[in-house]
Write a protein that holds these residues in place. Sequence first.
Motif, PDB file in Angstrom:
ATOM      1  N   ASP A  74       0.544  -1.349  -0.294  1.00  0.00           N
ATOM      2  CA  ASP A  74      -0.257   0.030   0.128  1.00  0.00           C
ATOM      3  C   ASP A  74       0.609   0.852  -0.129  1.00  0.00           C
ATOM      4  N   ILE A  75       0.484   2.289  -1.666  1.00  0.00           N
ATOM      5  CA  ILE A  75       2.084   3.091  -1.046  1.00  0.00           C
ATOM      6  C   ILE A  75       1.380   4.118  -1.313  1.00  0.00           C
ATOM      7  N   GLY A  76       0.944   4.954   0.216  1.00  0.00           N
ATOM      8  CA  GLY A  76       0.975   5.816   0.608  1.00  0.00           C
ATOM      9  C   GLY A  76       1.836   7.368   0.462  1.00  0.00           C
ATOM     10  N   GLY A  77       1.226   8.299   0.945  1.00  0.00           N
ATOM     11  CA  GLY A  77       2.052   9.738   0.907  1.00  0.00           C
ATOM     12  C   GLY A  77       2.716   9.503   1.805  1.00  0.00           C
ATOM     13  N   GLY A  78       2.867   9.605   2.650  1.00  0.00           N
ATOM     14  CA  GLY A  78       3.659   9.491   3.702  1.00  0.00           C
ATOM     15  C   GLY A  78       5.005   7.994   4.128  1.00  0.00           C
ATOM     16  N   SER A  79       4.055   6.858   3.709  1.00  0.00           N
ATOM     17  CA  SER A  79       4.655   5.984   4.342  1.00  0.00           C
ATOM     18  C   SER A  79       4.396   4.573   3.153  1.00  0.00           C
ATOM     19  N   THR A  80       4.573   3.377   3.190  1.00  0.00           N
ATOM     20  CA  THR A  80       4.412   2.551   2.138  1.00  0.00           C
ATOM     21  C   THR A  80       4.045   0.945   3.185  1.00  0.00           C
ATOM     22  N   GLU A  81       3.040   0.406   3.172  1.00  0.00           N
ATOM     23  CA  GLU A  81       3.211  -0.562   4.256  1.00  0.00           C
ATOM     24  C   GLU A  81       3.420  -1.507   3.524  1.00  0.00           C
ATOM     25  N   PHE A  82       4.170  -3.055   3.969  1.00  0.00           N
ATOM     26  CA  PHE A  82       4.187  -4.500   2.854  1.00  0.00           C
ATOM     27  C   PHE A  82       2.900  -5.148   3.850  1.00  0.00           C
ATOM     28  N   VAL A  83       2.390  -6.447   3.735  1.00  0.00           N
ATOM     29  CA  VAL A  83       2.285  -6.510   4.225  1.00  0.00           C
ATOM     30  C   VAL A  83       1.570  -8.280   4.068  1.00  0.00           C
ATOM     31  N   THR A  84       2.093  -9.328   4.163  1.00  0.00           N
ATOM     32  CA  THR A  84       1.974 -10.501   3.519  1.00  0.00           C
ATOM     33  C   THR A  84       0.529 -11.778   4.490  1.00  0.00           C
ATOM     34  N   GLY A  85      -0.033 -12.860   3.598  1.00  0.00           N
ATOM     35  CA  GLY A  85      -0.111 -13.152   3.789  1.00  0.00           C
ATOM     36  C   GLY A  85      -1.746 -14.539   2.881  1.00  0.00           C
ATOM     37  N   THR A  86      -2.368 -15.457   3.621  1.00  0.00           N
ATOM     38  CA  THR A  86      -3.420 -16.023   2.783  1.00  0.00           C
ATOM     39  C   THR A  86      -4.428 -15.923   3.012  1.00  0.00           C
ATOM     40  N   ASP A  87      -5.190 -15.869   4.440  1.00  0.00           N
ATOM     41  CA  ASP A  87      -6.516 -15.772   4.682  1.00  0.00           C
ATOM     42  C   ASP A  87      -6.312 -14.952   5.762  1.00  0.00           C
ATOM     43  N   SER A  88      -5.088 -14.680   6.439  1.00  0.00           N
ATOM     44  CA  SER A  88      -5.105 -13.357   7.268  1.00  0.00           C
ATOM     45  C   SER A  88      -3.906 -12.627   7.398  1.00  0.00           C
ATOM     46  N   VAL A  89      -3.883 -12.039   8.229  1.00  0.00           N
ATOM     47  CA  VAL A  89      -2.182 -11.601   8.313  1.00  0.00           C
ATOM     48  C   VAL A  89      -1.135 -12.159   8.494  1.00  0.00           C
ATOM     49  N   ALA A  90       0.301 -12.139   7.886  1.00  0.00           N
ATOM     50  CA  ALA A  90       1.270 -13.297   8.360  1.00  0.00           C
ATOM     51  C   ALA A  90       2.167 -12.251   9.477  1.00  0.00           C
ATOM     52  N   ALA A  91       2.621 -11.521   7.984  1.00  0.00           N
ATOM     53  CA  ALA A  91       3.666 -10.268   9.129  1.00  0.00           C
ATOM     54  C   ALA A  91       3.344  -9.241   8.141  1.00  0.00           C
ATOM     55  N   ALA A  92       4.033  -8.380   8.797  1.00  0.00           N
ATOM     56  CA  ALA A  92       3.314  -6.444   8.554  1.00  0.00           C
ATOM     57  C   ALA A  92       5.165  -6.114   9.002  1.00  0.00           C
ATOM     58  N   LEU A  93       4.936  -4.478   7.874  1.00  0.00           N
ATOM     59  CA  LEU A  93       5.944  -3.422   8.263  1.00  0.00           C
ATOM     60  C   LEU A  93       5.616  -1.865   7.524  1.00  0.00           C
ATOM     61  N   SER A  94       5.245  -1.222   8.310  1.00  0.00           N
ATOM     62  CA  SER A  94       5.317   0.096   7.670  1.00  0.00           C
ATOM     63  C   SER A  94       7.340   1.274   7.676  1.00  0.00           C
ATOM     64  N   VAL A  95       6.721   1.429   6.534  1.00  0.00           N
ATOM     65  CA  VAL A  95       8.136   2.065   6.406  1.00  0.00           C
ATOM     66  C   VAL A  95       7.924   3.387   5.910  1.00  0.00           C
ATOM     67  N   ASP A  96       8.688   4.425   6.106  1.00  0.00           N
ATOM     68  CA  ASP A  96       8.825   5.338   5.970  1.00  0.00           C
ATOM     69  C   ASP A  96       9.029   6.489   4.444  1.00  0.00           C
ATOM     70  N   VAL A  97       8.430   5.922   3.480  1.00  0.00           N
ATOM     71  CA  VAL A  97       8.423   5.959   2.482  1.00  0.00           C
ATOM     72  C   VAL A  97       7.628   5.803   1.179  1.00  0.00           C
ATOM     73  N   GLY A  98       6.289   7.179   1.500  1.00  0.00           N
ATOM     74  CA  GLY A  98       5.286   7.254   0.136  1.00  0.00           C
ATOM     75  C   GLY A  98       5.808   8.566  -0.549  1.00  0.00           C
ATOM     76  N   CYS A  99       4.409   8.763  -1.321  1.00  0.00           N
ATOM     77  CA  CYS A  99       4.455   9.185  -2.944  1.00  0.00           C
ATOM     78  C   CYS A  99       5.301  11.076  -2.565  1.00  0.00           C
ATOM     79  N   VAL A 100       4.357  11.850  -1.395  1.00  0.00           N
ATOM     80  CA  VAL A 100       4.686  12.984  -0.976  1.00  0.00           C
ATOM     81  C   VAL A 100       5.722  12.992  -0.545  1.00  0.00           C
ATOM     82  N   ARG A 101       6.647  12.236   0.598  1.00  0.00           N
ATOM     83  CA  ARG A 101       7.942  11.809   1.806  1.00  0.00           C
ATOM     84  C   ARG A 101       8.617  11.808   0.442  1.00  0.00           C
ATOM     85  N   MET A 102       8.939  10.827  -0.477  1.00  0.00           N
ATOM     86  CA  MET A 102       9.811  11.189  -1.980  1.00  0.00           C
ATOM     87  C   MET A 102       9.856  12.964  -2.031  1.00  0.00           C
ATOM     88  N   THR A 103       9.045  12.865  -2.429  1.00  0.00           N
ATOM     89  CA  THR A 103       8.779  14.293  -3.382  1.00  0.00           C
ATOM     90  C   THR A 103       9.440  15.728  -3.009  1.00  0.00           C
TER      91      THR A 103
END
Length: 303
Positions: free
Chosen positions: A131-160
Amino acid sequence: MTRVAAIDCGTNSIRLLVTDDGTADLTRRMEIVRLGEGVDRTGRLSDAALERTERALRSYAAAIEELGATKVRMCATSASRDASNAADFRAMVRGILGVDPEVISGDEEARLSFAGAVRGLTAAAPYLVVDIGGGSTEFVTGTDSVAAALSVDVGCVRMTERHLHGDPPTAAEVAAAEADITAAVDRALAAVDGRAAATLVGLAGSVTTVAALAQGLPGYDPVRIHHARISYADVARVTAELLAAPVADRLALPVMHPGRADVIGAGALVLRVVMERSGHDAVVASEHDILDGIAYSMIDGTS
């Protein structure tokens, strides 16, 4: 049947979904308010950004009342977590909607994004949802539910704001942004085992706009974009074209929202780097994301 109103307020946009069952939209709206404008530099929400957000919220409140939604849930993400004057934002929301905005945790954001993205998806699991947002990008893995997730501070507004100052940006600026993005993406992929996923699913306006451009659509068409499979070659081509174009040329593209034209180059670059570093040769674009997850949480009684 419960009629629900979901609001997602991110760094760049604020969106509304009113639905009865999560399958048919009564209304789905988006406004670019750039709530997080300057937050990376100043640490606070600007008065102008708060005013833009207030206008959008008053319009949404009128639609919610007109459509008779009986449950309202608003989730706010990166910018309102980071700002020193977040209390002013919360008070403003409470005064307009009658509910507090939920400044949700990264884990909850991941759960809602994943639920919105994969419901009805027929592609092979497990999934890597990005999920590429303005301030951050979320990375989520899973099949029926979330197995692991991490948010990092690279988004389209922040990088611009941090790197892409030229119009169009210089090669050196793009290289600096790419290095910043690559370091964060590699850290996220390692944390969530993203390279092992069978399908990459891309969410939010940067991804859907790139998907529309890759397909050569004559206008923004959510039906054509939702679950479209876009190759790495097309993502790389569109990214190069966007980064080489001045904002005025991007604005002239028929699928481009005017509030996204100045930051779409950075958003496309994030997507391209994610595909390169994860080894996925295609991305499935989804029009359904955290906004739909917020609505499902009320419909399913999990909120």
